[in-house]
Design a protein around this motif. Structure first.
Motif, PDB file in Angstrom:
ATOM      1  N   TRP A 190      76.108  50.456  39.922  1.00 16.15           N
ATOM      2  CA  TRP A 190      76.541  51.428  40.916  1.00 16.15           C
ATOM      3  C   TRP A 190      77.996  51.778  40.639  1.00 16.15           C
ATOM      4  CZ3 TRP A 190      74.143  49.539  46.206  1.00 16.15           C
ATOM      5  CH2 TRP A 190      72.744  49.602  46.080  1.00 16.15           C
ATOM      6  N   ILE A 237      64.890  57.860  39.592  1.00 13.13           N
ATOM      7  CA  ILE A 237      64.964  56.421  39.324  1.00 13.13           C
ATOM      8  C   ILE A 237      63.607  55.909  38.861  1.00 13.13           C
ATOM      9  CG2 ILE A 237      66.808  56.056  40.977  1.00 13.13           C
ATOM     10  CD1 ILE A 237      64.752  55.116  42.958  1.00 13.13           C
ATOM     11  N   PRO A 238      63.589  54.808  38.090  1.00 11.44           N
ATOM     12  CA  PRO A 238      62.302  54.185  37.754  1.00 11.44           C
ATOM     13  C   PRO A 238      61.615  53.681  39.016  1.00 11.44           C
ATOM     14  CG  PRO A 238      64.075  53.284  36.409  1.00 11.44           C
ATOM     15  CD  PRO A 238      64.714  54.121  37.460  1.00 11.44           C
ATOM     16  N   GLN A 254      62.921  50.478  40.526  1.00 12.53           N
ATOM     17  CA  GLN A 254      64.371  50.363  40.686  1.00 12.53           C
ATOM     18  C   GLN A 254      64.770  49.627  41.973  1.00 12.53           C
ATOM     19  OE1 GLN A 254      66.761  51.546  38.430  1.00 12.53           O
ATOM     20  NE2 GLN A 254      68.156  50.384  39.703  1.00 12.53           N
ATOM     21  N   ILE A 261      67.610  42.610  44.034  1.00 12.49           N
ATOM     22  CA  ILE A 261      67.996  41.363  43.362  1.00 12.49           C
ATOM     23  C   ILE A 261      69.486  41.372  43.081  1.00 12.49           C
ATOM     24  CG2 ILE A 261      67.697  39.959  41.283  1.00 12.49           C
ATOM     25  CD1 ILE A 261      64.873  40.983  41.093  1.00 12.49           C
ATOM     26  N   LYS A 262      69.986  42.529  42.610  1.00 12.87           N
ATOM     27  CA  LYS A 262      71.403  42.593  42.263  1.00 12.87           C
ATOM     28  C   LYS A 262      72.276  42.371  43.496  1.00 12.87           C
ATOM     29  CE  LYS A 262      73.839  45.971  42.549  1.00 12.87           C
ATOM     30  NZ  LYS A 262      74.449  47.290  42.542  1.00 12.87           N
ATOM     31  N   ASN A 263      71.925  43.036  44.593  1.00 12.30           N
ATOM     32  CA  ASN A 263      72.780  42.902  45.767  1.00 12.30           C
ATOM     33  C   ASN A 263      72.721  41.502  46.354  1.00 12.30           C
ATOM     34  OD1 ASN A 263      74.174  45.264  45.992  1.00 12.30           O
ATOM     35  ND2 ASN A 263      72.516  46.337  46.999  1.00 12.30           N
ATOM     36  N   TYR A 264      71.523  40.862  46.305  1.00 17.08           N
ATOM     37  CA  TYR A 264      71.472  39.470  46.756  1.00 17.08           C
ATOM     38  C   TYR A 264      72.243  38.576  45.794  1.00 17.08           C
ATOM     39  CZ  TYR A 264      68.086  40.200  50.500  1.00 17.08           C
ATOM     40  OH  TYR A 264      67.483  40.601  51.647  1.00 17.08           O
ATOM     41  N   GLY A 265      72.371  38.995  44.527  1.00 13.76           N
ATOM     42  CA  GLY A 265      72.978  38.138  43.512  1.00 13.76           C
ATOM     43  C   GLY A 265      74.463  38.358  43.308  1.00 13.76           C
ATOM     44  N   LEU A 266      75.100  39.251  44.087  1.00 14.91           N
ATOM     45  CA  LEU A 266      76.550  39.417  43.909  1.00 14.91           C
ATOM     46  C   LEU A 266      77.272  38.130  44.317  1.00 14.91           C
ATOM     47  CD1 LEU A 266      77.394  43.043  45.024  1.00 14.91           C
ATOM     48  CD2 LEU A 266      77.249  42.110  42.751  1.00 14.91           C
ATOM     49  N   SER A 273      71.123  47.817  37.324  1.00 16.00           N
ATOM     50  CA  SER A 273      71.435  48.500  38.573  1.00 16.00           C
ATOM     51  C   SER A 273      72.944  48.620  38.689  1.00 16.00           C
ATOM     52  CB  SER A 273      70.848  47.703  39.738  1.00 16.00           C
ATOM     53  OG  SER A 273      71.469  48.040  40.937  1.00 16.00           O
ATOM     54  N   PHE A 296      70.052  37.327  37.356  1.00 14.10           N
ATOM     55  CA  PHE A 296      71.043  38.145  38.052  1.00 14.10           C
ATOM     56  C   PHE A 296      71.742  39.090  37.079  1.00 14.10           C
ATOM     57  CE2 PHE A 296      71.749  35.041  41.820  1.00 14.10           C
ATOM     58  CZ  PHE A 296      70.641  35.569  42.426  1.00 14.10           C
ATOM     59  N   TYR A 304      70.338  58.588  36.446  1.00 16.52           N
ATOM     60  CA  TYR A 304      69.579  57.770  37.404  1.00 16.52           C
ATOM     61  C   TYR A 304      68.390  57.104  36.725  1.00 16.52           C
ATOM     62  CZ  TYR A 304      72.253  60.113  41.036  1.00 16.52           C
ATOM     63  OH  TYR A 304      73.268  60.569  41.816  1.00 16.52           O
ATOM     64  N   ARG A 305      67.912  57.701  35.631  1.00 16.75           N
ATOM     65  CA  ARG A 305      66.800  57.102  34.884  1.00 16.75           C
ATOM     66  C   ARG A 305      67.119  55.695  34.440  1.00 16.75           C
ATOM     67  NH1 ARG A 305      66.192  60.858  29.963  1.00 16.75           N
ATOM     68  NH2 ARG A 305      68.407  61.113  30.381  1.00 16.75           N
ATOM     69  N   TRP A 316      70.600  40.302  34.352  1.00 18.50           N
ATOM     70  CA  TRP A 316      69.676  41.382  34.003  1.00 18.50           C
ATOM     71  C   TRP A 316      69.642  42.418  35.126  1.00 18.50           C
ATOM     72  CZ3 TRP A 316      65.072  42.451  36.685  1.00 18.50           C
ATOM     73  CH2 TRP A 316      64.309  43.475  36.125  1.00 18.50           C
ATOM     74  N   ALA A 317      69.564  41.936  36.390  1.00 16.02           N
ATOM     75  CA  ALA A 317      69.512  42.870  37.518  1.00 16.02           C
ATOM     76  C   ALA A 317      70.810  43.666  37.607  1.00 16.02           C
ATOM     77  CB  ALA A 317      69.269  42.108  38.817  1.00 16.02           C
ATOM     78  N   ARG A 318      71.963  42.985  37.377  1.00 15.47           N
ATOM     79  CA  ARG A 318      73.246  43.691  37.427  1.00 15.47           C
ATOM     80  C   ARG A 318      73.313  44.776  36.365  1.00 15.47           C
ATOM     81  NH1 ARG A 318      75.975  37.908  37.660  1.00 15.47           N
ATOM     82  NH2 ARG A 318      75.717  37.525  39.874  1.00 15.47           N
ATOM     83  N   SER A 336      82.762  41.079  43.475  1.00 15.15           N
ATOM     84  CA  SER A 336      82.549  40.482  42.159  1.00 15.15           C
ATOM     85  C   SER A 336      81.066  40.222  41.922  1.00 15.15           C
ATOM     86  CB  SER A 336      83.337  39.172  42.128  1.00 15.15           C
ATOM     87  OG  SER A 336      82.911  38.377  41.075  1.00 15.15           O
ATOM     88  N   PRO A 337      80.537  40.322  40.699  1.00 14.80           N
ATOM     89  CA  PRO A 337      81.191  40.784  39.487  1.00 14.80           C
ATOM     90  C   PRO A 337      81.345  42.309  39.448  1.00 14.80           C
ATOM     91  CG  PRO A 337      78.937  40.150  39.037  1.00 14.80           C
ATOM     92  CD  PRO A 337      79.175  39.866  40.471  1.00 14.80           C
ATOM     93  N   ILE A 393      65.097  45.900  41.580  1.00 13.88           N
ATOM     94  CA  ILE A 393      66.288  45.473  40.839  1.00 13.88           C
ATOM     95  C   ILE A 393      67.532  45.574  41.714  1.00 13.88           C
ATOM     96  CG2 ILE A 393      67.644  45.857  38.769  1.00 13.88           C
ATOM     97  CD1 ILE A 393      65.253  47.049  37.476  1.00 13.88           C
ATOM     98  N   ASP A 394      67.635  46.689  42.468  1.00 16.01           N
ATOM     99  CA  ASP A 394      68.794  46.850  43.344  1.00 16.01           C
ATOM    100  C   ASP A 394      68.878  45.707  44.348  1.00 16.01           C
ATOM    101  OD1 ASP A 394      69.471  49.130  42.060  1.00 16.01           O
ATOM    102  OD2 ASP A 394      68.755  50.510  43.600  1.00 16.01           O
ATOM    103  N   LEU A 397      74.292  44.282  52.630  1.00 16.46           N
ATOM    104  CA  LEU A 397      73.681  45.546  52.243  1.00 16.46           C
ATOM    105  C   LEU A 397      72.236  45.321  51.803  1.00 16.46           C
ATOM    106  CD1 LEU A 397      74.238  48.562  51.820  1.00 16.46           C
ATOM    107  CD2 LEU A 397      74.735  48.048  49.461  1.00 16.46           C
ATOM    108  N   GLN A 441      68.979  47.096  53.054  1.00 15.14           N
ATOM    109  CA  GLN A 441      68.047  47.790  52.151  1.00 15.14           C
ATOM    110  C   GLN A 441      66.628  47.296  52.383  1.00 15.14           C
ATOM    111  OE1 GLN A 441      70.044  46.833  48.438  1.00 15.14           O
ATOM    112  NE2 GLN A 441      69.871  48.980  47.908  1.00 15.14           N
TER     113      GLN A 441
END
Lengths: 213, 302
Positions: free
Chosen positions: A56, B43-44, B47, B53-58, A54, A47, A80-81, A49-51, A119-120, B50-51, B225, B229
């Protein structure tokens, strides 16, 4: 306290009366709690790593430093890269950039925006003004140390720092997130009373709930 | 018409898995193409993963009520249902999914289902921008659906069936058996309507990031979200599958499927990067003037 936030009795269109208490009916005043990391270390690392890949950013420019964020969206720097995107709503944002000086009036909106983020969440102080007031050091209407009011993860110094400095700052933030060191939201929850005392000391017309998610 | 067999369920899930991954990569590729038009790198390609995983992981999320929960669920159900009730590959036992006689009508309904769920969920979030976005979205979508429905009825009349696999079957054999060449007016009407349903410029006033911070999903965050997505990766592909089956001869294997879906999607992207945004009343007028008459003509002439 604003008049529309006070408890009042309203008469409905067909005659019945009911009480409205905006602070309770429209907002949640439950205090934030410290959020533990995921159950397993491997999952938490995934998580994190994903945070970090990505991020925002809340599209909210508080001062002149916001002008340095625009080139990052355009071909010259193209953030954005690196998995960095701008979101128009605090609900979906992870990173709040306080871009430059912060007047007391804006601080109110910044606090509400920060508390609506999930959070986070991370805060970057951009420019010298967020560290010691910068060129506004003797202004009656700006705050001097951002860290007293919000948990800052990272400062980017300069007046103004160039977009390259911002990109480098993002990379530092990524390393911090991956290492599990960017826990500003938990710091805020743990020291909630201290932050609220500081915020209320400068905001004299406090007419909002103490915490609005 | 084949009978239901239990093996169809894992086969359908396999389709869903392939389409989800294809959608994640394809959407990133389209974002990259749009970025290249602006001379950015964009974006890669990975991407979107990753977005997600991140949103599921908040760690936190809040709720505004029951419909706020159900909105993203309905939305995803709309996308997945649409995909599962149309045949993905023509003539394939594995990838015909749960298609059945008369599935065309069901597909038309499913296109709308997700939007209605979204409207209910966004409405309960209580944010004014969400309400504005929903009212814009529903009015524009109603208008964009009309030419599509006309085109679909025209095609149904032309082939005298409401079963998608029958329509695909009738188009096999040669390039010139495609509906594109046998009924060009219906295809034109449907492709104009397709532009309106892809949430890209000139018809993206529903999301309008600059004026009403992204409209209906303003209050959505974290796993809500992420669900939406996920749907955004599946739903466009599902819509394109219907269009491909009805008008462009369907696909008999995965490479042809990927190529056709990519090209049909690219049509919407190219239009999107060239033209600026319409306001709602402009887009409704545009559909009334350009798309609906084509659809009516297609029905009259078929």
């Amino acid at each position: 306290m604003k008049k529309e936030l006070e408890k009042r009795t309203v008469t409905g269109p067909d005659g019945q009366t009911f009480e409205v208490e905006p602070l309770i009916d429209y907002y949640c005043e439950a205090h934030p709690t410290v959020q533990p990391p995921a159950y397993s270390k491997i999952i938490e690392n995934l998580f994190n790593w994903a945070r970090s890949e990505s991020i925002w950013i809340l599209g909210f420019g508080t001062g002149c430093g916001a002008i340095e964020m625009r080139p990052l969206m355009t071909p010259r720097f193209d953030a954005y890269r690196y998995g960095i995107q701008w979101r128009p709503t605090p609900r979906q944002a992870n990173l709040l950039i306080i871009s430059g000086y912060l007047s007391v009036k804006t601080l109110k909106r910044v606090i509400r925006s920060y508390e609506q983020m999930q959070s986070p969440k991370y805060v970057i102080g951009l420019g010298s003004c967020t560290i010691n007031g910068g060129m506004y050091w003797d202004s009656y209407n700006t705050i001097k140390r951002l860290d007293d009011y919000l948990p800052v993860d990272l400062y980017i110094v300069g007046c103004m720092p160039r977009p390259e400095a911002l990109l480098e700052g993002f990379n530092t933030l990524k390393r911090m997130i991956r290492a599990g060191n960017a826990e500003g939201a938990n710091t805020y929850a743990a020291n909630f009373d201290w932050y609220k005392t500081n915020q209320k000391r400068v905001i004299h017309d406090w007419d909002m709930p103490d915490y609005n998610w | 018409m084949q009978q239901f067999e239990w093996i169809q369920i894992p086969y359908s899930l396999l389709t869903l898995f392939i389409v989800l991954n294809f959608g994640l990569l394809l959407n990133a590729l389209m974002a990259k193409i749009a970025a290249r038009v602006g001379r950015r790198r964009g974006i890669p390609i990975y991407q979107n993963y990753i977005d997600l995983i991140k949103n599921y992981g908040l760690r936190t999320s809040i709720t505004h009520g029951i419909m706020f929960y159900l909105g993203p669920v309905f939305r995803l159900a709309g996308g997945v249902g649409l995909l599962l009730f149309v045949p993905t590959l023509y003539g394939s036992e594995m990838f015909s999914n749960l298609s059945f006689a008369g599935d065309l009508i069901l597909a038309l309904y499913f296109v709308f289902f997700g939007a209605l769920g979204m409207a209910l969920g966004a409405g309960e979030s209580g944010h004014p921008h969400a309400a504005i976005g929903v009212s814009r979205g529903l009015s524009q979508m109603t208008m964009a659906e009309l030419p599509f429905a006309l085109a679909v009825f025209s095609v149904a009349l032309q082939y005298d069936t409401l079963t998608i696999s029958e329509i695909v079957k009738a188009q096999q054999g040669s390039l010139f058996h495609w509906t594109l060449f046998t009924n060009p007016l219906a295809v034109a009407a449907a492709m104009l309507s397709f532009l309106g349903s892809m949430m890209r410029p000139p018809f993206d006033v529903v999301l309008a990031p600059q004026e009403i911070p992204i409209g209906p999903p303003t209050e959505y965050h974290s796993s809500y979200l992420a669900l939406m997505q996920t749907n955004r990766m599946i739903f466009p592909i599902a819509k394109i599958v219907i269009i491909m089956n009805l008008f462009f001869g369907g696909a008999t294997n995965w490479p042809i499927f990927f190529a056709k879906v990519f090209l049909i999607y690219l049509f919407a992207v190219f239009v999107g990067v060239v033209f600026p945004r319409f306001r709602v009343e402009q887009s409704i007028r545009w559909f009334l003037i350009w798309a609906v008459p084509l659809g009516v003509l297609a029905i009259v002439l078929v």
